[in-house]
Design an enzyme around this catalytic site. Sequence first.
Site, mmCIF file in Angstrom:
data_model
loop_
_atom_site.group_PDB
_atom_site.id
_atom_site.type_symbol
_atom_site.label_atom_id
_atom_site.label_comp_id
_atom_site.label_asym_id
_atom_site.label_seq_id
_atom_site.Cartn_x
_atom_site.Cartn_y
_atom_site.Cartn_z
ATOM 1 N N ASP A 44 3.234 -18.200 -36.480
ATOM 2 C CA ASP A 44 3.973 -18.189 -35.212
ATOM 3 C C ASP A 44 3.308 -19.164 -34.248
ATOM 4 O O ASP A 44 2.148 -19.555 -34.445
ATOM 5 C CB ASP A 44 4.053 -16.782 -34.610
ATOM 6 C CG ASP A 44 2.692 -16.205 -34.269
ATOM 7 O OD1 ASP A 44 1.718 -16.442 -35.035
ATOM 8 O OD2 ASP A 44 2.571 -15.504 -33.246
ATOM 9 N N GLU A 76 0.441 -13.599 -34.131
ATOM 10 C CA GLU A 76 -0.880 -13.867 -33.558
ATOM 11 C C GLU A 76 -0.775 -14.201 -32.075
ATOM 12 O O GLU A 76 -1.594 -13.759 -31.263
ATOM 13 C CB GLU A 76 -1.553 -15.022 -34.314
ATOM 14 C CG GLU A 76 -3.072 -15.092 -34.151
ATOM 15 C CD GLU A 76 -3.525 -15.827 -32.885
ATOM 16 O OE1 GLU A 76 -4.681 -15.630 -32.487
ATOM 17 O OE2 GLU A 76 -2.725 -16.596 -32.281
HETATM 18 ZN ZN LIG Z 1 -4.007 -19.754 -33.304
HETATM 19 ZN ZN LIG Z 2 -2.738 -19.847 -30.482
#
Ligand SMILES: [Zn+2]
Ligand SMILES: [Zn+2]
Lengths: 481, 481
Positions: A103, A168
Amino acid sequence: QHLLLEARKLISANADVYIQRLSEAIAIPSVSTDLVHRDDCFAMADLLHRWIEDLGGSAEKVLVGFQELDDGTRYDLPPVILGEFADPRRMNKPTVLVYGHYDVQPAEAGDGWKTDPFKLTEVDGDMYGRGSTDDKGPVLAWLWAIEVYRELGVELPVNLKICFEGMEESNSECLGDLLERETKRGGFLSDVDYVVITDNYWVTKEKPCLTYGLRGLATFECEVRGGSQMLHSGVHGGCIAEPMTDLVQILAAVSAMGHGDIGIEGCGKDASAELTEDEEELYRGISFDTDTFREDSGGVVKLVGENAQEVLMNRWRYPALSIHGIEGAYSGTGFKTVIPGSVTGKFSIRLVPGQDPKGVEEAVKSVIEERFAEMKSPNELRITSSSSKPWLANPKSGLYQAGAAALLKVYGVRPDLTREGGSIPITDMLQEKIGVETMLLPLGQSNDGSHSNNEKMSRKNYLRGVQVLFSLMTEVARVHG
Amino acid sequence: QHLLLEARKLISANADVYIQRLSEAIAIPSVSTDLVHRDDCFAMADLLHRWIEDLGGSAEKVLVGFQELDDGTRYDLPPVILGEFADPRRMNKPTVLVYGHYDVQPAEAGDGWKTDPFKLTEVDGDMYGRGSTDDKGPVLAWLWAIEVYRELGVELPVNLKICFEGMEESNSECLGDLLERETKRGGFLSDVDYVVITDNYWVTKEKPCLTYGLRGLATFECEVRGGSQMLHSGVHGGCIAEPMTDLVQILAAVSAMGHGDIGIEGCGKDASAELTEDEEELYRGISFDTDTFREDSGGVVKLVGENAQEVLMNRWRYPALSIHGIEGAYSGTGFKTVIPGSVTGKFSIRLVPGQDPKGVEEAVKSVIEERFAEMKSPNELRITSSSSKPWLANPKSGLYQAGAAALLKVYGVRPDLTREGGSIPITDMLQEKIGVETMLLPLGQSNDGSHSNNEKMSRKNYLRGVQVLFSLMTEVARVHG
Ligand SMILES: [Zn+2]
Ligand SMILES: [Zn+2]
Ligand SMILES: [Zn+2]
Ligand SMILES: [Zn+2]
């Protein structure tokens, strides 16, 4: 060494394909923070999933949870891809877990971007695009490294397990639960020997490094509530116990020591782990130009620290308090004679080994409460805080030796052993849940600009990254040997 | 008394016409701060100019200056209307100067307005519209008062001079120059005996008052400059002397005494004029409900002051320091671990008689510079300040006696003699340049909401305002007599 030479030739010959594939990945705006892009996250997961299978590995997309809107609509979180390249015949190979994320941060064309953020564009050897360095470039480099072994007809020297997540940039929501489950006996992660994370950056533009430490973070929001509205100092000045007066006294109390240390017991340098000879030695070798750093930091007048070593220690191994700002007060240009009704001061302390995060939270709260009590203010005080732990690995361990050997072979220089002043929460999470040697192996440069506009990865770092990861597998097998 | 009765009947009979005309004035968006509305300001000036002439007065529109854009385009400032109703046969009448303004604050439909801001709308006896109470209602009330004398066939008991300006909401730019010129021997304002300003509000919703004092204001902007950009506390925390740390120490130093006083010599209660028996007596009589005030002030927990008298004194006769906010720091919701590169703290001190504005500016600057020097910060400090003087009239003078008599006749109660905690810069300017007794005669109520959305004037206050001004002229002639 002969094998690396072969690999290098192959990587050089395939460069265009590698970049073409990165370009396809960048074209998928897998922004996890924005539900509009949730489908793109799934598309990106599919791409990686298929690719791992095409490379002869096995993989599954694990759904870890969902978000629910006010109207009850549910959206699955982007899946975690768990992949594996295992050799059933050679059980004595070490098992390496690779962590990366697919992501990306949001990006708006125009918002300072010189090129389309979702169209990889090469300018002077730098490849610009959202996710190029954070973290699609490194994720792809892993897959190409596997591909190279395959093309050379050579078995992977390690059992490779993959964890590529898609949340993340949204606090790795629900990943903790998955790790909890899969690290149990018999779980997918129960037999991991080493963890390698490729999701940070070199300390400079020039020299590779391995990262063995991160600071933790204690954040504080201190709200002083008076009334519910902005008042006018002409009408109310003098007959109101103004919340801003309380708040500046509080902020002054927590930052009492000024620059260079934190004046609260247990929160400052006094509470940091002792500086050993060995550790000091690590700092002496690091290439770091304070003048360049000062210039790149908006031209601050003077850094805190007498030389490069002290500056780096202040950034990496000592705690630091920063006051970020105040919510609820007047913050525009010009002058406005308002009395804010309620204000919230926001500050944080970077935490280091030796400090107890909960202890720091408590100590700071005590200082605030004491100062507030002294003032006998009729206002209401509310403090919220949270903290994450610092992380520290042993830079002399086998994993770091393997990392250093791989970088030496590819770049011809021994990497600096460095820390970072920020936190990468996933690192401590993986270290804690899996409980094995963990290494941060950055592929990109200090000026890649992850999270900012014009994020880039250099063509050179991307391609050499494939070599480094190729080489790392060999070296890990060797030190494990 | 008989005359007032006649006037009252007439006013009552003409109420619809008075409101219709106010409605026409409100429909002209004479916003002086916005060049888009410059033509509207001129239209509004024309309306008043013609009206004064229709009433048998003489008037001129005086151009006092212009604004110049970057491209060289010039815009004339809205004119000052100087009008006169003089009786050449009775030179022994006192000359009263009336001050008001025909420009208004900006207002956007939707921006919290329940009705169209430029369409006068009556709801439950309150007439909503931008400028209704600030200051078109009072300006029109003056003209209707003259009209009433005319309709009754009675000579004005005073020589009336008018100064209606169109830049009050833009700091009365260039009015000072005009006053300077016209107060010279032989100038239009050289023979003024009394000045009456109708541009403020009652202290409560219920009871009329006369205002004899205003606080002055010293404003401070204190900038601490580090580098030129926002940095990240993970990367830079610990090696930067953060400007915010300096600034909170500075703001804590200037507000050191907390609530109730200012801890800088010459800036606090110690420097205020002594409280005399006579003055204390004035406070004892004032109707002021602290609970209502507290509720209307966003429900603050507790006012500073043990009773109504102390609260009012803290608002009106003692200085007060307010910290308005910080520019350049993070002010949004949520948490952002930034290190602001440069920050500017904004605060001000309300000034009272006894204080020397320039002295206060200097004393505050010294405290800041001293605290900053102690910190040995490498950052740069820049302080700018400005100040305006407090204003105080003698509430026992003839003009106030006349005002009180007029209000008593119309409302049946002796008005409270009050001050305001804010500043109305024009007051001190007129007082100083013209040098005669000056009175603030508010017509609107405390909850009229000038400058905010849903500004209104009650129908009752508007119509009674005409009576009050009608009566005032008689009373001034009497006390002058
Ligand atoms: Zn990262
Ligand atoms: Zn990042
Ligand atoms: Zn106004
Ligand atoms: Zn006004």
